[in-house]
Design a protein around this motif. Structure first.
Motif, mmCIF file in Angstrom:
data_model
loop_
_atom_site.group_PDB
_atom_site.id
_atom_site.type_symbol
_atom_site.label_atom_id
_atom_site.label_comp_id
_atom_site.label_asym_id
_atom_site.label_seq_id
_atom_site.Cartn_x
_atom_site.Cartn_y
_atom_site.Cartn_z
ATOM 1 N N LYS A 40 0.852 -1.205 0.000
ATOM 2 C CA LYS A 40 0.000 0.000 0.000
ATOM 3 C C LYS A 40 0.883 1.250 0.000
ATOM 4 O O LYS A 40 1.893 1.285 0.707
ATOM 5 C CB LYS A 40 -0.944 -0.011 1.199
ATOM 6 N N THR A 206 5.424 -5.238 10.705
ATOM 7 C CA THR A 206 6.809 -4.793 10.888
ATOM 8 C C THR A 206 7.229 -4.747 12.364
ATOM 9 O O THR A 206 8.326 -5.161 12.706
ATOM 10 C CB THR A 206 7.000 -3.404 10.233
ATOM 11 N N ARG A 224 6.554 -1.700 6.104
ATOM 12 C CA ARG A 224 7.695 -0.802 6.351
ATOM 13 C C ARG A 224 9.020 -1.537 6.447
ATOM 14 O O ARG A 224 10.056 -0.998 6.053
ATOM 15 C CB ARG A 224 7.441 0.000 7.633
ATOM 16 N N ARG A 230 6.025 4.681 5.302
ATOM 17 C CA ARG A 230 5.042 5.193 4.338
ATOM 18 C C ARG A 230 4.817 6.677 4.591
ATOM 19 O O ARG A 230 4.966 7.151 5.712
ATOM 20 C CB ARG A 230 3.703 4.464 4.527
#
Ligand SMILES: *Cc1c(COP(=O)(O)O)cnc(C)c1O
Length: 234
Positions: A40, A206, A224, A230
């Motif tokens: 994403k 993560t 991540r 992000r």
């Protein structure tokens, strides 16, 4: 500069090493753990770097974003939907994805069942279980999972493969352990009560994937750790 792989390939190698180490600590075979790369907000060019480094399982939260990226990425990837699904998006989701981790209501299951294209194999699904107790989180209450599992398993166009959960956000990795253990025990209990096989446990991100592997995760969802931070949601 460190010698060896850098960028996405290097980050993936490090994730795989940490998954393997956590598996070995808990007496598990690392081959039983699938890394789902959560893409994403990540640009197709960077996703392609992950694909070139061996990633075949990619996870997205939104149907529209996944469809846009599918047009730009090679065939042969397995697309996982991780985010909450509204029934009005179910038709597109049922065609666009190979695995849906976030089935959280009978109406969502029914919509996917009726919209899975006849030329595709049954859609693999997991039931999302709400274990955070926080407002705004979706998922079945633990007490409702056995009933939902029976209902979903009876649908011919779906293939129920397991359970998914998120740990309470923002906590230290060790703080996630009780939620992961609870999901595994719930899975064992539901298997016992229903006679259904639920081999997959999708848990660990993560911040907490090593603890999740120690507690039995078979799918870890890493964003991540693979692609870096992000951008903040706008
Ligand atoms: C974003 C997201 C992930 C990945 O989170 P990271 O902390 O970046 O690894 C995993 N699962 C779900 C459901 C997500 O929304």
């Amino acid at each position: 500069m460190a010698v060896g792989q850098t960028g996405v390939a290097g980050a993936l190698a490090e994730c795989r090493r940490r998954i393997a180490a956590a598996a070995e600590r808990s007496g598990r075979d690392p081959a039983g753990i699938t890394l789902v790369a959560v893409t994403k907000t990540v640009e197709p060019a960077r996703i392609l770097e992950a694909v070139e480094a061996g990633v075949r399982e990619v996870g997205e939260n939104r149907v529209r974003e996944a469809l846009a990226k599918q047009a730009e990425l090679p065939d042969g990837l397995r697309w996982h939907l991780l985010g909450h699904l509204q029934t009005n998006k179910a038709a597109r989701a049922a065609a666009a994805f190979d695995v849906v981790h976030s089935v959280d209501a009978e109406r969502v299951a029914a919509a996917l069942e009726s919209r899975r294209p006849p030329d595709r194999p049954p859609l693999a699904v997991l039931l999302e279980v709400e274990l955070t107790g926080l407002p705004g989180h979706t998922g079945y209450a633990p007490d409702d999972v056995a009933g939902a599992a029976k209902s979903v398993a009876a649908k011919g166009r779906l293939r129920l493969i397991g359970l998914m959960a998120m740990a309470p956000p923002g906590s230290a990795p060790e703080a996630a352990r009780p939620a992961f253990r609870r999901l595994r025990r719930l899975r064992d209990e539901v298997q016992e009560r229903t006679g259904l096989a639920l081999p997959e446990l999708s848990m660990g991100m993560t911040g907490d994937f090593e603890v999740a592997v120690e507690e039995g995760a078979t799918m870890v969802r890493l964003g991540r750790a693979v692609f870096g931070e992000r951008p903040l949601a706008g």
